[in-house]
Design a protein around this motif. Structure first.
Motif, PDB file in Angstrom:
ATOM      1  N   ASP A 199       0.897  -1.303  -0.123  1.00  0.00           N
ATOM      2  CA  ASP A 199       0.051   0.165   0.104  1.00  0.00           C
ATOM      3  C   ASP A 199       1.045   1.073  -0.021  1.00  0.00           C
ATOM      4  N   LEU A 200       1.979   1.204   0.669  1.00  0.00           N
ATOM      5  CA  LEU A 200       2.626   2.381   0.862  1.00  0.00           C
ATOM      6  C   LEU A 200       3.914   2.233  -0.422  1.00  0.00           C
ATOM      7  N   LYS A 201       3.808   1.465  -1.293  1.00  0.00           N
ATOM      8  CA  LYS A 201       4.715   1.333  -2.414  1.00  0.00           C
ATOM      9  C   LYS A 201       6.181   0.996  -1.964  1.00  0.00           C
ATOM     10  N   ILE A 202       6.475   0.598  -0.882  1.00  0.00           N
ATOM     11  CA  ILE A 202       7.687   0.214  -0.509  1.00  0.00           C
ATOM     12  C   ILE A 202       8.286  -0.994  -1.400  1.00  0.00           C
ATOM     13  N   ILE A 203       7.271  -2.156  -1.389  1.00  0.00           N
ATOM     14  CA  ILE A 203       7.553  -3.073  -2.398  1.00  0.00           C
ATOM     15  C   ILE A 203       6.328  -3.155  -3.600  1.00  0.00           C
ATOM     16  N   GLY A 204       6.658  -3.632  -4.805  1.00  0.00           N
ATOM     17  CA  GLY A 204       5.452  -3.708  -5.697  1.00  0.00           C
ATOM     18  C   GLY A 204       4.822  -4.993  -5.922  1.00  0.00           C
ATOM     19  N   SER A 205       4.076  -5.326  -6.786  1.00  0.00           N
ATOM     20  CA  SER A 205       3.316  -6.438  -7.047  1.00  0.00           C
ATOM     21  C   SER A 205       3.378  -6.877  -8.447  1.00  0.00           C
ATOM     22  N   VAL A 206       3.551  -8.120  -9.006  1.00  0.00           N
ATOM     23  CA  VAL A 206       3.349  -8.484 -10.208  1.00  0.00           C
ATOM     24  C   VAL A 206       1.975  -9.000 -10.620  1.00  0.00           C
ATOM     25  N   MET A 207       1.072  -9.028  -9.350  1.00  0.00           N
ATOM     26  CA  MET A 207      -0.549  -9.330  -9.501  1.00  0.00           C
ATOM     27  C   MET A 207      -1.107  -8.855  -8.274  1.00  0.00           C
ATOM     28  N   PRO A 208      -1.430  -7.591  -8.506  1.00  0.00           N
ATOM     29  CA  PRO A 208      -2.162  -6.848  -7.332  1.00  0.00           C
ATOM     30  C   PRO A 208      -3.418  -7.758  -6.838  1.00  0.00           C
ATOM     31  N   HIS A 209      -4.081  -8.277  -7.652  1.00  0.00           N
ATOM     32  CA  HIS A 209      -5.415  -8.774  -7.131  1.00  0.00           C
ATOM     33  C   HIS A 209      -5.041 -10.422  -7.625  1.00  0.00           C
ATOM     34  N   ALA A 210      -4.775 -11.369  -6.702  1.00  0.00           N
ATOM     35  CA  ALA A 210      -4.692 -12.734  -7.318  1.00  0.00           C
ATOM     36  C   ALA A 210      -5.832 -13.635  -7.474  1.00  0.00           C
ATOM     37  N   TYR A 211      -6.896 -13.062  -6.886  1.00  0.00           N
ATOM     38  CA  TYR A 211      -8.487 -13.462  -6.823  1.00  0.00           C
ATOM     39  C   TYR A 211      -9.367 -12.628  -6.143  1.00  0.00           C
ATOM     40  N   ASN A 212     -10.598 -12.588  -6.339  1.00  0.00           N
ATOM     41  CA  ASN A 212     -11.560 -11.717  -5.714  1.00  0.00           C
ATOM     42  C   ASN A 212     -12.685 -12.454  -4.871  1.00  0.00           C
ATOM     43  N   LEU A 213     -12.624 -12.432  -3.812  1.00  0.00           N
ATOM     44  CA  LEU A 213     -13.677 -13.141  -2.966  1.00  0.00           C
ATOM     45  C   LEU A 213     -14.683 -12.043  -2.454  1.00  0.00           C
ATOM     46  N   THR A 214     -14.987 -10.938  -2.943  1.00  0.00           N
ATOM     47  CA  THR A 214     -15.751  -9.836  -2.332  1.00  0.00           C
ATOM     48  C   THR A 214     -17.204 -10.277  -2.340  1.00  0.00           C
ATOM     49  N   ALA A 215     -17.644 -11.016  -3.185  1.00  0.00           N
ATOM     50  CA  ALA A 215     -19.158 -11.385  -3.649  1.00  0.00           C
ATOM     51  C   ALA A 215     -19.273 -12.560  -2.442  1.00  0.00           C
ATOM     52  N   PHE A 216     -18.268 -12.966  -1.990  1.00  0.00           N
ATOM     53  CA  PHE A 216     -18.288 -14.146  -0.817  1.00  0.00           C
ATOM     54  C   PHE A 216     -18.366 -13.506   0.385  1.00  0.00           C
ATOM     55  N   LEU A 217     -17.209 -12.914   0.710  1.00  0.00           N
ATOM     56  CA  LEU A 217     -16.889 -12.383   1.969  1.00  0.00           C
ATOM     57  C   LEU A 217     -16.166 -10.983   1.710  1.00  0.00           C
ATOM     58  N   PRO A 218     -16.424  -9.915   1.771  1.00  0.00           N
ATOM     59  CA  PRO A 218     -15.748  -8.781   1.701  1.00  0.00           C
ATOM     60  C   PRO A 218     -14.889  -8.698   2.943  1.00  0.00           C
ATOM     61  N   GLU A 219     -13.573  -8.064   2.899  1.00  0.00           N
ATOM     62  CA  GLU A 219     -12.882  -7.928   4.118  1.00  0.00           C
ATOM     63  C   GLU A 219     -13.210  -6.676   4.925  1.00  0.00           C
ATOM     64  N   HIS A 220     -14.057  -6.089   4.689  1.00  0.00           N
ATOM     65  CA  HIS A 220     -14.508  -4.605   5.375  1.00  0.00           C
ATOM     66  C   HIS A 220     -15.891  -4.162   5.139  1.00  0.00           C
ATOM     67  N   PRO A 221     -16.541  -3.572   5.981  1.00  0.00           N
ATOM     68  CA  PRO A 221     -17.825  -3.282   5.947  1.00  0.00           C
ATOM     69  C   PRO A 221     -17.838  -2.291   4.485  1.00  0.00           C
ATOM     70  N   ILE A 222     -16.969  -1.400   4.226  1.00  0.00           N
ATOM     71  CA  ILE A 222     -16.770  -0.478   3.140  1.00  0.00           C
ATOM     72  C   ILE A 222     -16.757  -1.229   1.896  1.00  0.00           C
ATOM     73  N   ASP A 223     -16.155  -2.089   1.799  1.00  0.00           N
ATOM     74  CA  ASP A 223     -16.132  -2.976   0.767  1.00  0.00           C
ATOM     75  C   ASP A 223     -17.573  -3.773   0.415  1.00  0.00           C
ATOM     76  N   TYR A 224     -18.300  -4.031   1.536  1.00  0.00           N
ATOM     77  CA  TYR A 224     -19.555  -4.632   1.625  1.00  0.00           C
ATOM     78  C   TYR A 224     -20.438  -3.577   0.993  1.00  0.00           C
ATOM     79  N   ALA A 225     -20.263  -2.358   1.350  1.00  0.00           N
ATOM     80  CA  ALA A 225     -21.413  -1.251   0.740  1.00  0.00           C
ATOM     81  C   ALA A 225     -20.868  -0.768  -0.387  1.00  0.00           C
ATOM     82  N   HIS A 226     -19.528  -0.875  -0.941  1.00  0.00           N
ATOM     83  CA  HIS A 226     -19.258  -0.564  -2.412  1.00  0.00           C
ATOM     84  C   HIS A 226     -19.716  -1.884  -3.405  1.00  0.00           C
ATOM     85  N   TYR A 227     -19.922  -2.924  -2.850  1.00  0.00           N
ATOM     86  CA  TYR A 227     -20.373  -4.298  -3.650  1.00  0.00           C
ATOM     87  C   TYR A 227     -21.524  -4.116  -3.974  1.00  0.00           C
TER      88      TYR A 227
END
Length: 318
Positions: free
Chosen positions: A209-237
């Motif tokens: 998040d702080l860009k100290i290290i990068g990522s070759v694949m920022p999202h390996a998979y997306n389970l938001t439809a099953f279990l969002p990790e935060h109430p804000i993600d729930y509302a956005h979905y």
């Protein structure tokens, strides 16, 4: 009870019980060899260690506040998470290795102090035994609260953990309860290893998040439809898709705090999480092989020595 309080309960329960078991072994041994006059020095060391642990917590809070004033608290949080992950893992393996002979080793040290009349040594020994657990508790509280140690100390989780540990220790040394230490350390150790893995991936996530290290694949998979990790993600979905995810974001934030759950982890987080357990498995397998390869004569000698030292305290079952 929140995920923070459950973590605090687990930490204080294990750390306080570990300290009390060791102190109990010392005081029981002194009573058995009819040297109860030394017990007060043991409790003096324990009391000084508790005060020193609170002092360490206060000092840690001051240092963290200083980092926050400089706008650098995120770097300190990342460091705490990564170091705590290593310490938690090391603690589990250390206890697995020493729990079997802990009682015999402790009694040997006490014999040395009693033979030489080294009262100061006995106070220092008790002090260091308890201080080690106190410092570990401070560090782990800092990791699970992001530096706000007071929040963990004053919560019901921490208090409940202490009360449960004290109660079990009381009945344990009264002889009305048999606790197989090996099983106890295995069960709590497995849970702590999962918490340590969660701290590791949370530290990696914050560095990305702080860009100290990068990522070759920022999202390996997306389970938001099953279990969002935060109430804000729930509302956005719901906003983006018109339907609610299967499970609440409150549950997601609970699992995130407890086990490092992420609904959209980077590939580096996934690799680190799986890699962590692979390393743990290899270490456990390696330790198991070392035990099997021990010469039979050495095992017999150790067992005889331990049996000799253990005579008279039948309630401790390792």
């Amino acid at each position: 009870m929140s995920s923070l309080e459950i973590q605090a309960l687990l930490i204080t329960f294990r750390e306080v019980l570990e300290a009390l078991l060791i102190v109990g072994i010392i005081t029981t041994y002194l009573k058995r060899i009819k040297r109860p006059e030394f017990t007060k020095y043991v409790w003096l060391g324990v009391g000084l260690a508790v005060l020193a642990s609170f002092g360490a917590a206060l000092l840690f809070q001051v240092v963290f506040t200083g980092f926050a004033a400089m706008g650098s608290e995120m770097y300190l949080k990342i460091s705490i998470m990564l170091i705590s992950s290593v310490l938690l893992t090391q603690m589990v393996f250390w206890m697995a290795k020493h729990s079997r002979n802990m009682k015999g080793e402790m009694e040997s040290k006490l014999d040395g102090f009693l033979t030489t009349g080294n009262v100061v040594g006995m106070v220092i020994h008790s002090f260091l035994v308890v201080l080690r657990e106190g410092i570990e508790t401070v560090f782990f509280f800092a990791a699970i609260t992001g530096g706000n140690i007071e929040k963990a100390i004053t919560g019901w989780g921490a208090i409940s953990g202490v009360l449960i540990a004290v109660t079990i220790s009381y009945f344990f040394f009264k002889g009305t309860m048999r606790v197989p230490l090996k099983t106890f350390f295995k069960v709590t150790g497995a849970f702590i290893v999962i918490v340590a893995a969660g701290l590791l991936v949370q530290g990696i996530s914050m560095m990305q998040d702080l860009k100290i290290i990068g990522s070759v694949m920022p999202h390996a998979y997306n389970l938001t439809a099953f279990l969002p990790e935060h109430p804000i993600d729930y509302a956005h979905y719901i906003r983006d898709n018109g339907v609610a995810p299967l499970m609440s974001g409150e549950i997601g934030i609970f699992f995130k705090a407890l086990f490092g759950y992420s609904s959209m982890p980077s590939i580096e987080e996934v690799v680190a999480y799986i890699g962590y357990f692979v390393v743990i498995y290899l270490l456990v397998k390696h330790n198991g092989k070392e035990k099997v390869q021990k010469p039979t004569s050495q095992k017999t000698s150790t067992a005889n020595a331990y049996q000799k030292n253990s005579a008279g305290v039948s309630t401790i079952n390792t």
